[in-house]
Write an enzyme that holds these catalytic residues in place. Structure first.
Site, short mmCIF file in Angstrom:
data_model
loop_
_atom_site.label_atom_id
_atom_site.label_comp_id
_atom_site.label_asym_id
_atom_site.label_seq_id
_atom_site.Cartn_x
_atom_site.Cartn_y
_atom_site.Cartn_z
N ASN A 211 0.84 -1.19 0.00
CA ASN A 211 0.00 0.00 0.00
C ASN A 211 0.88 1.24 0.00
OD1 ASN A 211 0.52 0.81 2.90
ND2 ASN A 211 -0.38 -1.22 3.23
N LYS A 290 9.04 -16.69 -10.50
CA LYS A 290 8.32 -15.60 -11.13
C LYS A 290 7.21 -16.14 -12.02
CE LYS A 290 8.85 -11.64 -14.24
NZ LYS A 290 9.78 -10.85 -15.07
#
Length: 406
Positions: A211, A290
């Site tokens: 955030n 990934k």
């Protein structure tokens, strides 16, 4: 301009750390202080009086009999309007003088003659062996008993090539110490645990969910609590902020790591302040590698699990004595008064600080609302350090009342 209007006598004694005194003098001026420099003869072997005069903007005094002082009372006149005296660097020999009341040069004389209301601070600077010498430590103990405040020393490499305690603190640290010395010690003897910043929940080794929290409010609170005399531990998510001087910092990444660090350290704390913007959810099926794009462009199927509620967990540890006093933060996007009051009751905590998230994340100032059992109080918009000091004062009042009732 934290020191605006303050008059500081800056004393320099002999030592290579005099080079830091030049930076310190400049830094004090930038904070609004008026700096009067007084040097010992030994200090002039390491830095020139002309340099310190240029940086302070005032004449530098070296001698009790300086002809510029018409009444020959430099030891009196230089301190009568001072707000504080700071000796930086302070050599082992000068600490000996202070401990025994010696007054054989201008700087030691004005320290002995200073009014009782003018605080005396010293920043030790010496070789590690000199610092650890029993005689030096006896002098340190005497200075502390006499009410002299020591800023440092720090630990690290020294000009002599050795490593250990004895380094003078850096200019920025000394400025923080001096600013803190003017704050009321409303949390003296208290231990405070604070969380700050965002958490980061990995999706794979290179991506994650986070955030916009910068950690500025939590770090301001850590500094303000330490200024107020508390022993402060800061559990921090990933931020790009320097650790406030004198604060113990524990770095974490995920919400679970923050939870574990807090629960491991909450015992014995007087106050817990949960400022961190902790992720409510984590990725339960995070990939070890990934995640690659697929030919058909289908997004990865992420599964979420709810993170532990750190504030509720700490509130659940509150002992019969009422410690720790729990303070929560709530970042809302709307209807702050309604949601803030409801969240405080749901969490079962005595104080909750509410703000509008997108109006504070990353900003240097804010406005907050304090929710308690009596309703709510608005702290008007100000820089975050000012708000942090106001909040620390509010917390101190509440825990003092609690102490009287228990």
């Amino acid at each position: 301009m934290e020191l605006k209007g303050k008059r500081i006598v800056l004393g320099l004694t002999g030592g290579v750390a005099c080079y830091k005194a030049a930076e310190l003098c400049r830094a004090l001026g930038k904070q609004g202080a008026s700096v009067q420099v007084v040097m010992t003869e030994a200090a002039t072997h390491f830095i020139g009086a002309v340099t310190m005069q240029a940086l302070s903007g005032q004449p530098v005094y070296l001698d009790q009999w300086d002809a510029r002082m018409a009444n020959n009372m430099a030891h009196i006149d230089l301190t009568r309007n001072a707000d504080a005296i700071l000796i930086a660097p302070c050599s082992a020999d000068f600490m000996r003088k202070l401990a025994h009341g010696a007054a054989d040069d201008l700087l030691s004389l004005l320290c002995v003659a200073r009014p009782r209301h003018v605080p005396l601070h010293v920043a030790p600077a010496m070789n590690v062996e000199m610092w650890e010498n029993p005689a030096t430590q006896r002098n340190v103990a005497q200075l502390l008993e006499d009410g002299v405040k020591l800023f440092g020393p720090g630990c690290g490499s020294q000009a002599c090539g050795e490593t250990g305690l004895g380094r003078m603190l850096e200019a920025e640290e000394l400025v923080e110490e001096l600013i803190a010395s003017f704050q009321h010690k409303v949390l003296a003897g208290r231990r405070v645990l604070i969380t700050a910043g965002p958490t980061f929940e990995p999706i794979d080794p290179v991506r994650g969910i986070t955030n916009l929290s910068s950690g500025k409010m939590g770090y301001a609170l850590a500094r303000a609590a330490r200024e107020a005399g508390a022993e402060v531990t800061l559990v921090s998510g990933p931020v790009s902020l320097p650790t406030p001087h004198g604060v113990r910092r524990i770095d974490v990444l995920t919400a679970q790591q923050m939870h574990d660090a807090v629960m491991a350290g909450v015992e014995g704390q007087h106050v817990f302040i949960g400022v961190a913007a902790v992720a409510d959810w984590r990725v339960a099926n995070a990939s070890d590698q990934k995640i690659k794009k697929t030919a058909d462009g289908a997004p990865p199927q992420l599964e979420f699990a709810q993170n532990a509620d750190i504030l509720a967990a700490v509130a659940g540890t509150v002992s019969l004595s009422g410690w720790p006093y729990c303070v929560g933060f709530a970042a809302e996007s709307e209807q702050l008064e309604q949601y803030g009051a409801a969240k405080r009751e749901k969490k079962g905590i005595p104080l909750l600080v509410g703000n509008i998230g997108h109006q504070t994340f990353g900003q240097d100032d804010n406005t907050v609302i304090l929710f308690d059992e009596n309703g709510h109080t608005v702290l008007e918009r100000a820089d975050k350090l000012t708000l942090a000091r106001q909040l620390v004062s509010e917390i101190a009042k509440r825990i003092e009342q609690r102490s009287l009732l228990t």
